[in-house]
Design a protein around this motif. Structure first.
Motif, PDB file in Angstrom:
ATOM      1  N   GLY A   8      14.090  -7.212 117.814  1.00  0.00           N
ATOM      2  CA  GLY A   8      13.512  -7.201 119.164  1.00  0.00           C
ATOM      3  C   GLY A   8      13.356  -8.613 119.692  1.00  0.00           C
ATOM      4  O   GLY A   8      12.352  -8.961 120.304  1.00  0.00           O
ATOM      5  N   ALA A   9      14.371  -9.436 119.475  1.00  0.00           N
ATOM      6  CA  ALA A   9      14.269 -10.866 119.772  1.00  0.00           C
ATOM      7  C   ALA A   9      14.231 -11.176 121.252  1.00  0.00           C
ATOM      8  O   ALA A   9      13.749 -12.243 121.647  1.00  0.00           O
ATOM      9  CB  ALA A   9      15.450 -11.610 119.119  1.00  0.00           C
ATOM     10  N   THR A  10      14.729 -10.283 122.114  1.00  0.00           N
ATOM     11  CA  THR A  10      14.814 -10.602 123.537  1.00  0.00           C
ATOM     12  C   THR A  10      13.578 -10.165 124.319  1.00  0.00           C
ATOM     13  O   THR A  10      13.463 -10.474 125.501  1.00  0.00           O
ATOM     14  CB  THR A  10      16.065  -9.969 124.162  1.00  0.00           C
ATOM     15  N   GLY A  11      12.654  -9.448 123.683  1.00  0.00           N
ATOM     16  CA  GLY A  11      11.419  -9.066 124.343  1.00  0.00           C
ATOM     17  C   GLY A  11      10.396 -10.183 124.305  1.00  0.00           C
ATOM     18  O   GLY A  11      10.640 -11.270 123.753  1.00  0.00           O
ATOM     19  N   SER A  12       9.215  -9.943 124.874  1.00  0.00           N
ATOM     20  CA  SER A  12       8.210 -11.003 124.974  1.00  0.00           C
ATOM     21  C   SER A  12       7.724 -11.463 123.600  1.00  0.00           C
ATOM     22  O   SER A  12       7.558 -12.669 123.372  1.00  0.00           O
ATOM     23  CB  SER A  12       7.028 -10.537 125.831  1.00  0.00           C
ATOM     24  N   ILE A  13       7.502 -10.523 122.671  1.00  0.00           N
ATOM     25  CA  ILE A  13       7.074 -10.908 121.322  1.00  0.00           C
ATOM     26  C   ILE A  13       8.189 -11.683 120.623  1.00  0.00           C
ATOM     27  O   ILE A  13       7.953 -12.726 119.993  1.00  0.00           O
ATOM     28  CB  ILE A  13       6.689  -9.676 120.494  1.00  0.00           C
ATOM     29  N   GLY A  14       9.416 -11.190 120.746  1.00  0.00           N
ATOM     30  CA  GLY A  14      10.537 -11.878 120.124  1.00  0.00           C
ATOM     31  C   GLY A  14      10.728 -13.282 120.667  1.00  0.00           C
ATOM     32  O   GLY A  14      10.975 -14.232 119.906  1.00  0.00           O
ATOM     33  N   GLN A  15      10.597 -13.445 121.981  1.00  0.00           N
ATOM     34  CA  GLN A  15      10.781 -14.767 122.580  1.00  0.00           C
ATOM     35  C   GLN A  15       9.664 -15.727 122.173  1.00  0.00           C
ATOM     36  O   GLN A  15       9.910 -16.921 121.957  1.00  0.00           O
ATOM     37  CB  GLN A  15      10.849 -14.643 124.098  1.00  0.00           C
ATOM     38  N   ASN A  16       8.455 -15.221 122.036  1.00  0.00           N
ATOM     39  CA  ASN A  16       7.364 -16.069 121.555  1.00  0.00           C
ATOM     40  C   ASN A  16       7.567 -16.458 120.095  1.00  0.00           C
ATOM     41  O   ASN A  16       7.229 -17.574 119.684  1.00  0.00           O
ATOM     42  CB  ASN A  16       6.019 -15.361 121.728  1.00  0.00           C
ATOM     43  N   THR A  17       8.124 -15.547 119.315  1.00  0.00           N
ATOM     44  CA  THR A  17       8.444 -15.871 117.919  1.00  0.00           C
ATOM     45  C   THR A  17       9.500 -16.959 117.857  1.00  0.00           C
ATOM     46  O   THR A  17       9.383 -17.923 117.085  1.00  0.00           O
ATOM     47  CB  THR A  17       8.936 -14.611 117.180  1.00  0.00           C
ATOM     48  N   ILE A  18      10.522 -16.818 118.673  1.00  0.00           N
ATOM     49  CA  ILE A  18      11.588 -17.821 118.713  1.00  0.00           C
ATOM     50  C   ILE A  18      11.045 -19.176 119.148  1.00  0.00           C
ATOM     51  O   ILE A  18      11.449 -20.228 118.619  1.00  0.00           O
ATOM     52  CB  ILE A  18      12.726 -17.336 119.638  1.00  0.00           C
ATOM     53  N   ASP A  19      10.126 -19.184 120.085  1.00  0.00           N
ATOM     54  CA  ASP A  19       9.500 -20.434 120.513  1.00  0.00           C
ATOM     55  C   ASP A  19       8.855 -21.148 119.327  1.00  0.00           C
ATOM     56  O   ASP A  19       9.005 -22.374 119.166  1.00  0.00           O
ATOM     57  CB  ASP A  19       8.454 -20.157 121.593  1.00  0.00           C
ATOM     58  N   LEU A  20       8.157 -20.411 118.475  1.00  0.00           N
ATOM     59  CA  LEU A  20       7.509 -21.027 117.312  1.00  0.00           C
ATOM     60  C   LEU A  20       8.537 -21.487 116.282  1.00  0.00           C
ATOM     61  O   LEU A  20       8.357 -22.539 115.651  1.00  0.00           O
ATOM     62  CB  LEU A  20       6.529 -20.034 116.684  1.00  0.00           C
ATOM     63  N   VAL A  21       9.612 -20.730 116.118  1.00  0.00           N
ATOM     64  CA  VAL A  21      10.667 -21.135 115.186  1.00  0.00           C
ATOM     65  C   VAL A  21      11.313 -22.435 115.652  1.00  0.00           C
ATOM     66  O   VAL A  21      11.571 -23.343 114.853  1.00  0.00           O
ATOM     67  CB  VAL A  21      11.729 -20.022 115.055  1.00  0.00           C
ATOM     68  N   ARG A  22      11.568 -22.535 116.949  1.00  0.00           N
ATOM     69  CA  ARG A  22      12.179 -23.761 117.495  1.00  0.00           C
ATOM     70  C   ARG A  22      11.289 -24.982 117.259  1.00  0.00           C
ATOM     71  O   ARG A  22      11.788 -26.097 117.077  1.00  0.00           O
ATOM     72  CB  ARG A  22      12.423 -23.606 118.995  1.00  0.00           C
ATOM     73  N   ARG A  23       9.978 -24.786 117.249  1.00  0.00           N
ATOM     74  CA  ARG A  23       9.052 -25.897 117.063  1.00  0.00           C
ATOM     75  C   ARG A  23       8.929 -26.324 115.605  1.00  0.00           C
ATOM     76  O   ARG A  23       8.348 -27.373 115.315  1.00  0.00           O
ATOM     77  CB  ARG A  23       7.669 -25.509 117.610  1.00  0.00           C
ATOM     78  N   ASP A  24       9.446 -25.507 114.684  1.00  0.00           N
ATOM     79  CA  ASP A  24       9.377 -25.820 113.263  1.00  0.00           C
ATOM     80  C   ASP A  24      10.720 -25.520 112.609  1.00  0.00           C
ATOM     81  O   ASP A  24      10.837 -24.659 111.732  1.00  0.00           O
ATOM     82  CB  ASP A  24       8.259 -24.993 112.603  1.00  0.00           C
ATOM     83  N   ARG A 264       1.223 -16.099 120.752  1.00  0.00           N
ATOM     84  CA  ARG A 264       1.720 -16.999 119.707  1.00  0.00           C
ATOM     85  C   ARG A 264       0.679 -17.224 118.618  1.00  0.00           C
ATOM     86  O   ARG A 264       1.043 -17.604 117.497  1.00  0.00           O
ATOM     87  CB  ARG A 264       2.172 -18.329 120.324  1.00  0.00           C
ATOM     88  N   HIS A 265      -0.591 -16.977 118.929  1.00  0.00           N
ATOM     89  CA  HIS A 265      -1.585 -17.106 117.859  1.00  0.00           C
ATOM     90  C   HIS A 265      -1.380 -16.036 116.799  1.00  0.00           C
ATOM     91  O   HIS A 265      -1.275 -16.335 115.606  1.00  0.00           O
ATOM     92  CB  HIS A 265      -3.017 -17.026 118.374  1.00  0.00           C
ATOM     93  N   ALA A 266      -1.339 -14.763 117.221  1.00  0.00           N
ATOM     94  CA  ALA A 266      -1.177 -13.671 116.258  1.00  0.00           C
ATOM     95  C   ALA A 266       0.171 -13.755 115.553  1.00  0.00           C
ATOM     96  O   ALA A 266       0.271 -13.503 114.346  1.00  0.00           O
ATOM     97  CB  ALA A 266      -1.333 -12.326 116.969  1.00  0.00           C
ATOM     98  N   ILE A 267       1.213 -14.114 116.298  1.00  0.00           N
ATOM     99  CA  ILE A 267       2.542 -14.262 115.687  1.00  0.00           C
ATOM    100  C   ILE A 267       2.524 -15.388 114.662  1.00  0.00           C
ATOM    101  O   ILE A 267       2.992 -15.226 113.527  1.00  0.00           O
ATOM    102  CB  ILE A 267       3.608 -14.539 116.764  1.00  0.00           C
ATOM    103  N   GLY A 268       1.977 -16.538 115.052  1.00  0.00           N
ATOM    104  CA  GLY A 268       1.928 -17.682 114.151  1.00  0.00           C
ATOM    105  C   GLY A 268       1.087 -17.417 112.917  1.00  0.00           C
ATOM    106  O   GLY A 268       1.415 -17.873 111.817  1.00  0.00           O
TER     107      GLY A 268
END
Length: 390
Positions: A8-24, A264-268
């Protein structure tokens, strides 16, 4: 470096997850990304993250996905079987963010290979909680909650004895219509229901927030994930959306999870658990917040909360029926076939019609029978809508 997949990478949760991956980038190796019709976004992210494979659930978009991935080393695939195979690829951590019952099979596939499943797909536990939890135990997998409310409960329980818990409180913003006159809500349009006062989310979950269907699902999810009784699970309207959950203990104390409305808090928390990691979320200034407000939910405004309690008591296939009927009722509301308040009535009618369904009352609780309950509920929901709109 942790091997991860994002379903589900293209939804809001997926995009927020990708944002955190890009930062690390040194912390994660991306195995698989899956999405729906937005193959352009899916391909861009897969290339940027050097994923092994990108999968679209829509088989008709496979050629488009291949074209978007041309020149990269990323594999392309499409369809339900491909989604499941992507979830089965060896990964230590899998984000389950596919919306609706469609996320059940891929989530189970990830657990079957012993992965840690970061569960944003609440429908999996609602429809098949005992099966999902058993699959995790049997295969050495682990489930970490990603809903902000359940992440808050999870954190407030950390290091505590669950036997000392007297109640858990899930908060709700109240959605788009929390202050509307009741008579006006009946005429609400999908566009009006698609605007959330606090959170930036997709259309379906935003409408579910307005009807409180999302909170009903979260009540059932909390019952299945944490094992508390229906009587211990409460909901409060909290307009600021800063207190996500509270856990009350037998000594009179309460532990609350407080944070900004940023997924991003709960995802992180799930990504780095059991450690805490610096995340790019706002640090709350409580003096600026000033005050926090809470009120009891009005069951005339949110009748679905009553249905959720009935489902928690009934268990069995009632969760699968509730969720599937809700998804179809929402489809019909978005399409303009029914009114906003009709959604709850339709779900209640489907629950009543299937409560004595022979094929379910005599069946064992397996993936196949859960999917059969899902299918029957969708069919019955369509029948009810047809009867109402003749």
């Amino acid at each position: 470096m942790k091997r991860i997949s994002i379903l589900g990478a293209t939804g809001s949760i997926g995009q927020n997850t990708i944002d955190l991956v890009r930062r690390d980038p040194a912390g994660f190796e991306v195995v698989a990304l899956t999405g729906g019709q937005n193959v352009t976004q899916l391909a861009q992210d897969a290339i940027a993250l050097d994923a092994e494979i990108a999968v679209t659930a829509d088989e008709t978009r496979l050629d488009d996905l291949r074209a978007a991935l041309k020149g990269s080393k990323v594999e392309a695939a499409a369809g339900e079987t491909a989604l499941i195979e992507a979830a089965q690829r060896p990964a230590q951590w899998v984000m389950s963010a596919i919306v609706g019952a469609a996320g059940l099979r891929p989530g189970l596939a990830a657990l079957e290979q012993g992965a840690t499943l970061a569960l944003a797909n609440k429908e999996s536990l609602v429809a098949a909680g005992p099966l999902v939890m058993k699959t995790a135990r049997t295969n050495g997998g682990r489930i970490l909650p990603v809903d902000s409310e359940h992440s808050g409960i999870f954190q407030a329980l950390r290091g505590e004895d669950s036997a000392a818990v007297t109640r858990i409180i899930i908060t709700a913003s109240g959605g788009a219509f929390r202050d509307w006159p009741l008579e006006d809500i009946e005429r609400a349009t999908p566009e009006q229901a698609s605007t959330h006062p606090n959170w930036a989310m997709g259309q379906r979950i935003t409408i579910d927030s307005a009807s409180m269907f999302n909170k009903a699902l979260e009540m059932i999810e909390a019952r299945e994930f944490f094992g508390f009784t229906p009587e211990q699970i409460e909901v409060l309207i909290h307009p600021e959306s800063l207190v996500h959950a509270l856990v009350a203990y037998c000594d009179g104390g309460m532990i609350a999870h407080v944070g900004p409305p940023d997924m991003r808090h709960a995802i992180g928390h799930a990504m780095y658990w059991p450690e805490r990691y610096a995340l790019p979320v706002e640090q709350l200034d409580l003096t600026a917040v000033g005050q926090l407000n809470f009120r009891e939910p009005d069951l005339q405004r949110y009748p679905v909360l009553r249905l959720a309690r009935e489902v928690m008591e009934e268990r069995g296939f009632s969760g699968a029926i509730f969720n599937a009927a809700k998804e179809r009722a929402l489809d019909h509301f978005i399409a303009g076939h029914i009114g906003f308040c009709d959604m709850c009535d339709i779900v209640e009618e489907v629950l009543a019609r299937l409560s004595s369904e022979d094929s379910l009352t005599s069946a064992g609780f397996t993936l196949e029978t859960v999917l059969e309950a899902d299918h029957l509920a969708r069919t019955r929901a369509d029948d009810v809508v047809s009867e109402r709109t003749r």
